[in-house]
Write an enzyme that holds these catalytic residues in place. Structure first.
Site, PDB file in Angstrom:
ATOM      1  N   ARG A 207      39.170  49.146  41.502  1.00 45.01           N
ATOM      2  CA  ARG A 207      40.223  48.190  41.147  1.00 45.01           C
ATOM      3  C   ARG A 207      39.756  47.595  39.832  1.00 45.01           C
ATOM      4  O   ARG A 207      38.684  47.004  39.760  1.00 45.01           O
ATOM      5  CB  ARG A 207      40.370  47.126  42.233  1.00 45.01           C
ATOM      6  CG  ARG A 207      41.412  46.039  41.889  1.00 45.01           C
ATOM      7  CD  ARG A 207      40.777  44.862  41.189  1.00 45.01           C
ATOM      8  NE  ARG A 207      41.699  43.736  40.998  1.00 45.01           N
ATOM      9  CZ  ARG A 207      41.407  42.639  40.335  1.00 45.01           C
ATOM     10  NH1 ARG A 207      40.196  42.478  39.790  1.00 45.01           N
ATOM     11  NH2 ARG A 207      42.282  41.668  40.199  1.00 45.01           N
TER      12      ARG A 207
ATOM     13  N   HIS B 237      34.893  41.735  30.320  1.00 47.39           N
ATOM     14  CA  HIS B 237      33.963  40.670  29.976  1.00 47.39           C
ATOM     15  C   HIS B 237      32.768  40.705  30.928  1.00 47.39           C
ATOM     16  O   HIS B 237      32.803  41.379  31.962  1.00 47.39           O
ATOM     17  CB  HIS B 237      34.645  39.303  30.041  1.00 47.39           C
ATOM     18  CG  HIS B 237      35.417  39.086  31.314  1.00 47.39           C
ATOM     19  ND1 HIS B 237      36.770  39.350  31.412  1.00 47.39           N
ATOM     20  CD2 HIS B 237      35.036  38.658  32.539  1.00 47.39           C
ATOM     21  CE1 HIS B 237      37.186  39.085  32.644  1.00 47.39           C
ATOM     22  NE2 HIS B 237      36.142  38.659  33.349  1.00 47.39           N
TER      23      HIS B 237
ATOM     24  N   HIS C 241      42.912  37.211  45.895  1.00 43.00           N
ATOM     25  CA  HIS C 241      42.061  36.106  45.475  1.00 43.00           C
ATOM     26  C   HIS C 241      42.662  35.324  44.317  1.00 43.00           C
ATOM     27  O   HIS C 241      42.146  34.261  43.952  1.00 43.00           O
ATOM     28  CB  HIS C 241      40.685  36.658  45.071  1.00 43.00           C
ATOM     29  CG  HIS C 241      40.749  37.577  43.885  1.00 43.00           C
ATOM     30  ND1 HIS C 241      41.290  38.845  43.967  1.00 43.00           N
ATOM     31  CD2 HIS C 241      40.371  37.412  42.596  1.00 43.00           C
ATOM     32  CE1 HIS C 241      41.234  39.419  42.778  1.00 43.00           C
ATOM     33  NE2 HIS C 241      40.679  38.573  41.928  1.00 43.00           N
ATOM     34  N   ASP C 242      43.751  35.819  43.722  1.00 39.46           N
ATOM     35  CA  ASP C 242      44.391  35.142  42.597  1.00 39.46           C
ATOM     36  C   ASP C 242      45.707  34.465  42.966  1.00 39.46           C
ATOM     37  O   ASP C 242      46.446  34.014  42.079  1.00 39.46           O
ATOM     38  CB  ASP C 242      44.656  36.144  41.461  1.00 39.46           C
ATOM     39  CG  ASP C 242      43.390  36.513  40.703  1.00 39.46           C
ATOM     40  OD1 ASP C 242      42.545  35.616  40.511  1.00 39.46           O
ATOM     41  OD2 ASP C 242      43.250  37.676  40.299  1.00 39.46           O
TER      42      ASP C 242
ATOM     43  N   ASP D  48      39.776  45.060  36.815  1.00 41.39           N
ATOM     44  CA  ASP D  48      40.139  43.691  36.489  1.00 41.39           C
ATOM     45  C   ASP D  48      40.737  43.603  35.085  1.00 41.39           C
ATOM     46  O   ASP D  48      40.220  44.209  34.145  1.00 41.39           O
ATOM     47  CB  ASP D  48      38.887  42.816  36.596  1.00 41.39           C
ATOM     48  CG  ASP D  48      39.169  41.341  36.424  1.00 41.39           C
ATOM     49  OD1 ASP D  48      39.977  40.797  37.191  1.00 41.39           O
ATOM     50  OD2 ASP D  48      38.575  40.738  35.511  1.00 41.39           O
TER      51      ASP D  48
ATOM     52  N   GLU E 111      44.861  45.849  37.644  1.00 42.78           N
ATOM     53  CA  GLU E 111      45.422  44.521  37.905  1.00 42.78           C
ATOM     54  C   GLU E 111      46.451  44.208  36.819  1.00 42.78           C
ATOM     55  O   GLU E 111      46.134  43.645  35.774  1.00 42.78           O
ATOM     56  CB  GLU E 111      44.331  43.453  37.906  1.00 42.78           C
ATOM     57  CG  GLU E 111      44.884  42.057  38.215  1.00 42.78           C
ATOM     58  CD  GLU E 111      44.027  40.932  37.672  1.00 42.78           C
ATOM     59  OE1 GLU E 111      44.380  39.766  37.918  1.00 42.78           O
ATOM     60  OE2 GLU E 111      43.024  41.207  36.989  1.00 42.78           O
TER      61      GLU E 111
ATOM     62  N   ARG F 297      39.820  31.399  48.716  1.00 40.31           N
ATOM     63  CA  ARG F 297      38.702  32.351  48.802  1.00 40.31           C
ATOM     64  C   ARG F 297      37.649  31.901  49.823  1.00 40.31           C
ATOM     65  O   ARG F 297      36.477  32.251  49.705  1.00 40.31           O
ATOM     66  CB  ARG F 297      38.041  32.506  47.422  1.00 40.31           C
ATOM     67  CG  ARG F 297      39.010  32.922  46.319  1.00 40.31           C
ATOM     68  CD  ARG F 297      38.298  33.114  44.990  1.00 40.31           C
ATOM     69  NE  ARG F 297      39.242  33.404  43.912  1.00 40.31           N
ATOM     70  CZ  ARG F 297      38.895  33.731  42.665  1.00 40.31           C
ATOM     71  NH1 ARG F 297      37.611  33.806  42.345  1.00 40.31           N
ATOM     72  NH2 ARG F 297      39.803  33.973  41.744  1.00 40.31           N
TER      73      ARG F 297
ATOM     74  N   ASP G  80      42.350  28.556  43.822  1.00 38.88           N
ATOM     75  CA  ASP G  80      40.907  28.832  43.851  1.00 38.88           C
ATOM     76  C   ASP G  80      40.132  27.501  43.754  1.00 38.88           C
ATOM     77  O   ASP G  80      40.424  26.667  42.908  1.00 38.88           O
ATOM     78  CB  ASP G  80      40.612  29.726  42.644  1.00 38.88           C
ATOM     79  CG  ASP G  80      39.140  30.005  42.447  1.00 38.88           C
ATOM     80  OD1 ASP G  80      38.385  29.899  43.412  1.00 38.88           O
ATOM     81  OD2 ASP G  80      38.747  30.335  41.308  1.00 38.88           O
TER      82      ASP G  80
END
Length: 423
Positions: free
Chosen positions: A139, A58, A253-254, A141, A171, A302, A298
């Site tokens: 990496r 996206h 970050h997730d 996404d 991921e 972060r 989040d």
């Protein structure tokens, strides 16, 4: 460390930059393309690799082709770049139907139509453009959102043409056998292993409230025996070549921050870090975990690195992290040695890594009780009668290939080293 993986750095209208609007420009807030050029040159001079985060499923609402559709509606020449359902598009009106397909139905993340040849060529071109610029891998996404094996095979093939040694990581949160067949990704972010590690070392203190808000969803507490069964299942899934290069991590970050996951039980994080740094694969530390940053969902996970507030750092944890990293660099057995489970019972998990003249034995006591061990090492080369804990004052002796350790305190780990010098 010898590699840096950066979250998205290309131009976008958010702090996270997963809504990219220019894939060929580094965000000016980060210094632009010139800053990346300097970073790459410095990294490569120092022997570092540089991995970038690729968002190919996206883009952002400001991406030129999507913006053209917003401006020109049905007259736009780029309608087939996205999944358009109806007009007008409501990209900035969350109370109405979007009129287009978006990642998780988030208006700011319109999904590419990767069936269109122009889109495929564009995305493959982005991947090769930055490899030619000098990055060392990607990496990727949410690659499962592009449910097209041929897209990813061609992605990998074109990347390999530019850099045969490029490291390509997907991921994937669950079973990744589909993606690790040798023609798509080298590795995935090993969240399956992370869940198991947390389930073992923090069975009593897991912060399920924060965990359920993240990609983890849930982490099941595990006994030493349950942990061994889980590892056996994970190990059997993949070929040895894949197993050895999986991107092993304890947070990202997730996910909640590592210390937040374990309910701020620092001993649990230390045990997890010891395991990851002595286990096969590619260990990865999410910035700030090594100094004890905390944070839940989040954006709390972060936050900026407190470079100028070092008084807030957990310096003992930082030193411990550095020590484990030094050991991994120093001892080849921890990077490429065979893996042998030695013990999994009564709150103790122990394994050995063996390579040529080196044998290192990791022992995790996840219980709250002091334990003495008697572990069979018959599957290993003959060991000397005395072994020392590289991390502290614990000792072990070997008699008839049975390792007897001195009492190991509860919630503690040890790393016993045995080394034979030629001649």
């Amino acid at each position: 460390m010898n590699a840096i993986y950066l979250n998205p750095i290309f131009q976008a209208a958010s702090y996270h930059r997963y809504n990219t609007y220019d894939y060929l420009q580094v965000d000016p807030m980060l210094g632009g393309n010139e800053a990346l050029r300097e970073l790459l040159d410095r990294c490569h001079t120092l022997g570092f690799k540089e991995i970038l985060d690729g968002v190919f499923n996206h883009c952002g609402r400001g991406f030129f082709k999507f913006h053209d559709i917003l401006e020109n509606g049905e007259n736009s020449p780029y309608l087939d770049w996205f999944y358009i359902h109806s007009f007008p598009l409501n990209a900035y009106n969350p109370d109405k139907s979007l009129g287009y397909r978006a990642w998780w139905n988030l208006a700011e993340l319109p999904k590419f139509n990767t069936e269109a040849s122009a889109v495929r060529e564009f995305l493959w071109g982005v991947a090769t453009h930055w490899l030619k610029f000098g990055i060392d891998g990607w990496r990727v996404d949410v690659p499962n959102e592009i449910d097209d094996d041929e897209f990813w095979r061609e992605f990998c093939r074109r990347c390999r043409e530019v850099n045969p040694e490029a490291y390509i990581v997907g991921e994937i949160w669950e079973d990744a056998t589909r993606w690790l067949t040798g023609d798509k990704f080298d590795a995935v972010m090993n969240y399956e292993l992370a869940r198991a590690i947390w389930g073992l070392v923090a069975a009593e203190t897991l912060n399920q409230d924060e965990i359920k808000k993240s990609g983890y969803c849930h982490i099941a507490p595990l006994s030493a025996e349950g942990f061994a069964e889980t590892l056996a299942t994970l190990t059997k899934k993949y070929r040895q070549e894949v197993f050895d290069v999986q991107l092993n991590l304890l947070g990202s970050h997730d996910t909640p921050r590592a210390l937040t996951v374990v309910g701020e039980d620092e001993s649990a994080y230390r045990l997890a870090l010891l395991f990851m740094m002595t286990y096969p694969g590619v260990p990865c530390i999410y910035y700030g975990d090594e100094i004890g940053l905390k944070g839940g969902h989040d954006p709390d996970n972060r936050q900026g690195m407190p470079w100028t507030r070092r008084e807030t750092w957990n310096k003992a944890l930082f030193a411990y992290s550095q020590t484990l990293i030094r050991f991994r660099h120093k001892y080849a057995a921890l990077r490429r040695g065979t893996y042998q489970e030695l013990h999994a019972a009564d709150g103790i998990y122990a394994f050995a890594r063996h390579w040529q003249s080196e044998c290192l034995i990791t022992v995790l006591n996840v219980s709250r009780k002091e334990k003495e061990l008697a572990i069979s090492t018959k599957a290993l080369p003959e060991l000397n009668s005395d072994l020392h804990d590289l991390l502290g004052g614990h000792h072990a002796r070997v008699e008839n290939q049975i390792l007897h350790s001195s009492p190991l305190p509860g919630r503690c780990g040890a790393l016993f080293g045995h080394f034979v010098r030629a001649g």
